[in-house]
Every structure is written in structure tokens, then in C-alpha cells.
Enzyme design. Structure first.
Site, PDB file in Angstrom:
ATOM      1  N   CYS A 139      24.094  30.991   2.464  1.00  0.00           N
ATOM      2  CA  CYS A 139      25.265  31.786   2.110  1.00  0.00           C
ATOM      3  C   CYS A 139      25.856  31.329   0.763  1.00  0.00           C
ATOM      4  O   CYS A 139      25.230  31.581  -0.257  1.00  0.00           O
ATOM      5  CB  CYS A 139      26.268  31.766   3.262  1.00  0.00           C
ATOM      6  SG  CYS A 139      27.343  33.187   3.221  1.00  0.00           S
ATOM      7  N   HIS A 159      23.644  32.166   8.418  1.00  0.00           N
ATOM      8  CA  HIS A 159      23.963  30.764   8.751  1.00  0.00           C
ATOM      9  C   HIS A 159      23.086  30.253   9.890  1.00  0.00           C
ATOM     10  O   HIS A 159      23.517  30.242  11.045  1.00  0.00           O
ATOM     11  CB  HIS A 159      25.435  30.654   9.163  1.00  0.00           C
ATOM     12  CG  HIS A 159      26.386  30.818   8.030  1.00  0.00           C
ATOM     13  ND1 HIS A 159      26.874  29.752   7.303  1.00  0.00           N
ATOM     14  CD2 HIS A 159      26.926  31.920   7.494  1.00  0.00           C
ATOM     15  CE1 HIS A 159      27.681  30.200   6.362  1.00  0.00           C
ATOM     16  NE2 HIS A 159      27.737  31.517   6.452  1.00  0.00           N
ATOM     17  N   GLU A 167      22.513  27.365  10.712  1.00  0.00           N
ATOM     18  CA  GLU A 167      23.103  26.155  11.311  1.00  0.00           C
ATOM     19  C   GLU A 167      24.084  26.487  12.438  1.00  0.00           C
ATOM     20  O   GLU A 167      24.536  25.592  13.146  1.00  0.00           O
ATOM     21  CB  GLU A 167      23.783  25.306  10.217  1.00  0.00           C
ATOM     22  CG  GLU A 167      25.106  25.819   9.688  1.00  0.00           C
ATOM     23  CD  GLU A 167      24.988  26.996   8.711  1.00  0.00           C
ATOM     24  OE1 GLU A 167      23.871  27.528   8.524  1.00  0.00           O
ATOM     25  OE2 GLU A 167      26.032  27.387   8.152  1.00  0.00           O
TER      26      GLU A 167
HETATM   27  N1  GLN Z   1      31.903  34.559   0.436  1.00  0.00           N
HETATM   28  C1  GLN Z   1      31.460  33.243   0.097  1.00  0.00           C
HETATM   29  C2  GLN Z   1      31.165  33.143  -1.403  1.00  0.00           C
HETATM   30  O1  GLN Z   1      31.123  34.126  -2.065  1.00  0.00           O
HETATM   31  C3  GLN Z   1      30.242  32.838   0.885  1.00  0.00           C
HETATM   32  C4  GLN Z   1      30.562  32.848   2.383  1.00  0.00           C
HETATM   33  C5  GLN Z   1      29.819  31.842   3.190  1.00  0.00           C
HETATM   34  O2  GLN Z   1      29.228  30.882   2.688  1.00  0.00           O
HETATM   35  N2  GLN Z   1      29.900  32.009   4.483  1.00  0.00           N
HETATM   36  O3  GLN Z   1      30.967  32.089  -1.899  1.00  0.00           O
END
Ligand code: GLN
Length: 192
Positions: A78, A175, A177
Site C-alpha cells: 500500500c 495488506h 499482513e
Molecule cells: N492512502 C495512503 C497513501 O496514499 C496509503 C494507505 C495505506 O497504506 N493503507 O499513502
């Protein structure tokens, strides 16, 4: 046992720690450049990529982390995937440029802050791990809008890649994890 660093400036690094330990790796939390010494690979966790970038600069870690990842495998989830991308939009920001892909941040819109999808991975993923859908948890996730010719897509959802690799590096917009399925972490450990 593989020595896995997890960037621990911000975000959900503790859940990655549990996943790596369950998958059979030894974890070292990284908050300073010298803590990168001797590691086999580095995980960049989810969180908030703009905040992580600021902390990387404040702690003088941006260049050391990039140099480390030019030598050893990195796995970004992410926000971590955003940091690994070549190109970031909405808005554009600095990144390590280690995976030839363009990502759009917060691309699912504000009304869908998070969602869970059962994703059928590519045969290549099953070949290197095992069969079965991946339960993918997306939280204010980016969407991968473009991948380069050297990027291998290991899973897609709703028409966009969600798990990709380029050479030693791995990135997920979800995610892994946060679910008990250890296959994505096991795949990363195999790359070390
Ligand atoms: N929205 C976050 C970003 O742009 C990422 C979200 C996340 O890691 N769950 O950095």
C-alpha cells in the site's frame, strides 16, 4: 534464517513483524540508516506515504533506503508500494522508482475507505506458493494504472494489478499482513 528489515517510522509495521516471524524470518525494525547493515531485504509497510516520505527525509533515511534497495529485495504494501513506484499521482510525490509502474493514490475515492476482495491470483503465484484465492484487504489503497514490460503481474482485481514484482522487488496495493494467509510474505522470503 533470513534477516528481514521492516521500515518502522510509521504505519502498520507490527503486523508485518508478526507475519514475517510466522513465515520463518527474523525481523529487524529499521529507524536509522545503520540498522540496514546486514539485512537480506526490507519491507516498506502500509501507512501514509506522504508522512513516511517526510520522516524518511527528517531521519536522513531516503538515500540509504534507496541505496539498500538497489542491492537487496524490497517489498512494499500500500503506502510502501507507492514509495517503490516509478510514478505517483493524486498528487505526485517523490518515490524510490524501483518498480516501473504508475500508481494513483487514494484511487478508490473517499466513500470507499476500505474493502475486502477474494482475488484469484495468476498461476505463477500459485506455482511459487500454493493454490487458493487471496483475501485482499484494501485501505485507502492506490490503483496501479500502468506497469512496464519488466513488471510481472501476480494478481489483479477489478481490472488492475494488485500484486506485482520486478526482479527482486515485490509490491501489493492490499495488506497481506492483515490476514492469516502467509503466502505473500513467504514469496518475499523466497526472493531473499
Ligand atoms: N492512502 C495512503 C497513501 O496514499 C496509503 C494507505 C495505506 O497504506 N493503507 O499513502
Amino acid at each position: 534464517m533470513k534477516r528481514v528489515g521492516i521500515l518502522a517510522l510509521q504505519g502498520d509495521f507490527e503486523r508485518h513483524q508478526k507475519a514475517v516471524e510466522s513465515a520463518g524470518g527474523v525481523v529487524f525494525l529499521v529507524r536509522r540508516a545503520e540498522e540496514l547493515n546486514g539485512l537480506d531485504g526490507l519491507i516498506l509497510p502500509g501507512g501514509e506515504s506522504t508522512t513516511m516520505l517526510k520522516l524518511l527525509e527528517d531521519e536522513k533515511l531516503f538515500a540509504p533506503v534507496r541505496e539498500f534497495c538497489q542491492r537487496r529485495p524490497a517489498f512494499g504494501t500500500c503506502a510502501g508500494a507507492i514509495l517503490l513506484a516509478q510514478e505517483v499521482s493524486n498528487p505526485s510525490q517523490a518515490s524510490f522508482g524501483l518498480i516501473d509502474m504508475a500508481v494513483e493514490r487514494n484511487a478508490y475515492g473517499r466513500q470507499i475507505d476500505s474493502h475486502v476482495l477474494a482475488v484469484h491470483p495468476e498461476p505463477e503465484f500459485a506455482r511459487r506458493t500454493s493454490e487458493g484465492d487471496l483475501e485482499c484487504v484494501f485501505i485507502r489503497a492506490p490503483i496501479i494504472r500502468r506497469v512496464g514490460a519488466d513488471v510481472r503481474v501476480l494478481a489483479s482485481a477489478e481490472g488492475a494489478p494488485v500484486l506485482v514484482e520486478q526482479g527482486p522487488h515485490l509490491a501489493a496495493t492490499f495488506h497481506p499482513e492483515l490476514t492469516p494467509d502467509l503466502r505473500v510474505h513467504q514469496l518475499f522470503l523466497k526472493k531473499l
